[in-house]
Design an enzyme around this catalytic site. Structure first.
Site, PDB file in Angstrom:
ATOM      1  N   GLU A 107      15.928  -5.803  32.234  1.00 31.77           N
ATOM      2  CA  GLU A 107      17.181  -5.237  32.733  1.00 31.77           C
ATOM      3  C   GLU A 107      18.275  -5.350  31.677  1.00 31.77           C
ATOM      4  O   GLU A 107      19.031  -4.396  31.446  1.00 31.77           O
ATOM      5  CB  GLU A 107      17.627  -5.948  34.015  1.00 31.77           C
ATOM      6  CG  GLU A 107      18.918  -5.377  34.581  1.00 31.77           C
ATOM      7  CD  GLU A 107      19.485  -6.179  35.735  1.00 31.77           C
ATOM      8  OE1 GLU A 107      20.722  -6.369  35.781  1.00 31.77           O
ATOM      9  OE2 GLU A 107      18.691  -6.612  36.602  1.00 31.77           O
ATOM     10  N   HIS A 163       7.953  -7.359  38.942  1.00 31.19           N
ATOM     11  CA  HIS A 163       7.281  -8.568  38.465  1.00 31.19           C
ATOM     12  C   HIS A 163       6.475  -9.205  39.589  1.00 31.19           C
ATOM     13  O   HIS A 163       6.792 -10.289  40.072  1.00 31.19           O
ATOM     14  CB  HIS A 163       8.317  -9.554  37.900  1.00 31.19           C
ATOM     15  CG  HIS A 163       8.857  -9.137  36.577  1.00 31.19           C
ATOM     16  ND1 HIS A 163      10.140  -9.416  36.156  1.00 31.19           N
ATOM     17  CD2 HIS A 163       8.287  -8.439  35.563  1.00 31.19           C
ATOM     18  CE1 HIS A 163      10.327  -8.911  34.945  1.00 31.19           C
ATOM     19  NE2 HIS A 163       9.224  -8.322  34.567  1.00 31.19           N
ATOM     20  N   CYS A 192      24.148  -8.485  42.043  1.00 31.96           N
ATOM     21  CA  CYS A 192      23.839  -7.778  43.285  1.00 31.96           C
ATOM     22  C   CYS A 192      24.156  -8.658  44.486  1.00 31.96           C
ATOM     23  O   CYS A 192      23.849  -9.855  44.499  1.00 31.96           O
ATOM     24  CB  CYS A 192      22.352  -7.400  43.276  1.00 31.96           C
ATOM     25  SG  CYS A 192      21.743  -6.743  44.821  1.00 31.96           S
ATOM     26  N   SER A 223      12.319 -13.184  37.101  1.00 31.11           N
ATOM     27  CA  SER A 223      13.523 -13.926  36.758  1.00 31.11           C
ATOM     28  C   SER A 223      14.265 -14.397  38.003  1.00 31.11           C
ATOM     29  O   SER A 223      14.712 -15.542  38.084  1.00 31.11           O
ATOM     30  CB  SER A 223      14.453 -13.048  35.906  1.00 31.11           C
ATOM     31  OG  SER A 223      15.686 -13.673  35.669  1.00 31.11           O
ATOM     32  N   ASN A 224      14.393 -13.510  39.006  1.00 34.23           N
ATOM     33  CA  ASN A 224      15.172 -13.892  40.189  1.00 34.23           C
ATOM     34  C   ASN A 224      14.438 -14.963  41.000  1.00 34.23           C
ATOM     35  O   ASN A 224      15.068 -15.813  41.618  1.00 34.23           O
ATOM     36  CB  ASN A 224      15.520 -12.665  41.036  1.00 34.23           C
ATOM     37  CG  ASN A 224      14.360 -12.120  41.839  1.00 34.23           C
ATOM     38  OD1 ASN A 224      14.088 -12.570  42.946  1.00 34.23           O
ATOM     39  ND2 ASN A 224      13.666 -11.142  41.294  1.00 34.23           N
ATOM     40  N   SER A 272      10.892  -9.359  44.415  1.00 32.48           N
ATOM     41  CA  SER A 272       9.707  -8.549  44.131  1.00 32.48           C
ATOM     42  C   SER A 272       8.474  -9.041  44.894  1.00 32.48           C
ATOM     43  O   SER A 272       7.350  -8.735  44.518  1.00 32.48           O
ATOM     44  CB  SER A 272       9.417  -8.548  42.622  1.00 32.48           C
ATOM     45  OG  SER A 272       9.337  -9.870  42.124  1.00 32.48           O
TER      46      SER A 272
END
Length: 282
Positions: free
Chosen positions: A129, A41, A195, A224-225, A267
């Protein structure tokens, strides 16, 4: 002006591995190369790959029938088992760049569901995911993102459940939702699949945001992260800014502050982080 860049900012292991694999294919392969959705992303990376002939396409399974003599790269988010089966049936060359941590979740939910457990995935339902994880479940799978989703669970109390998480989910929120789910009386096997790099990045960002005057979070708008990093930082620092690249940076605004923190999603390439850092020093 003092500037501090988070040590854990930028590419995680899984993303770096996926990006490197695509570039290697672009340099070495004579076949048409597709990525199953954007490889990450980050619009800058995707645009650069396009200049090398790599096409990011969100196939549905019907569109797979049109493929021939090509290479398809499975991105770090992973995909459902049925996608592998469809690509194999078309004799496509598959380059599997699924993050090893995501791959492990696929193995867990496949095994646990085959043993009769109902799967609960804590994460964002429409995130690729999570969609991929659901595609490895043999039976029922429920996605939970908040308290309302927990309240809506209608699983029979006699049915054992296995709880896993999207790898980039917020650790504190995961713990909170697990507590809410277990209070419903299910026989639960909880596997914390967040993670380590994600958790470390979030903890570091929270600590940095708590001591600076302003916080800059760098990442793709669909990441998202990165959004979760922004939410964490915003809770600690009122003056938190979410940007994709240095072009989004308002220098006049930033210069108002004496101490600035910078972090970035998994990312975000290092060169983009460095450009933001350099611009803030001007």
């Amino acid at each position: 002006m003092k500037i501090e860049v988070a040590k854990k900012a930028g590419f995680c292991f899984g993303v770096k591995k996926a990006v490197d694999m695509v570039y290697d294919e672009a340099n070495d392969s004579e076949k048409t190369i597709y990525t199953y959705g954007p490889i990450i992303h980050n619009e800058e990376v995707v645009a650069d790959l396009e200049t090398k002939g790599v096409k990011a396409i969100d196939f549905d399974e019907n569109e797979l029938n049109d493929l021939s003599d090509c290479t398809v790269v499975i991105r770090s988010h992973g995909v459902a088992k049925s996608i592998y089966d469809s690509l194999d049936a078309k004799n496509c060359n598959i380059v599997d760049a699924t993050c090893p941590f995501v791959k492990k979740i696929h193995e867990i939910v496949q095994k646990e569901s085959e043993e009769g457990k109902t799967i609960i995935i804590i994460g964002s339902e429409h995130h690729p995911e999570v969609e991929g994880i659901k595609g490895w479940v043999n039976g029922d799978a429920y996605v939970v993102n908040d308290e309302t989703d927990v309240e809506g669970l209608t699983i029979d109390k006699e049915t054992p459940v296995c709880i896993v998480s999207q790898t980039t989910f917020n650790q504190d929120k995961f713990n909170y939702l697990v507590e809410n789910i277990t209070q419903k009386g299910y026989d639960s096997n909880v596997v914390n699949t967040i993670c380590n790099a994600t958790n470390e990045r979030q903890v570091e960002a929270k600590e940095l945001a708590s001591k600076v005057d302003a916080m800059i979070v760098v990442g793709g708008k669909n990441s998202s992260n990165t959004q979760k990093l922004y939410d964490i930082c915003k809770a600690e620092c009122e003056h938190t800014y979410y940007i994709q690249t240095v072009r989004d940076l308002d220098l006049d605004e930033i210069k108002k502050y004496d101490f600035i923190g910078i972090t970035a999603g998994a990312s975000t390439p290092n060169n983009i982080i460095e450009e933001v850092h350099t611009e803030c020093q001007k």
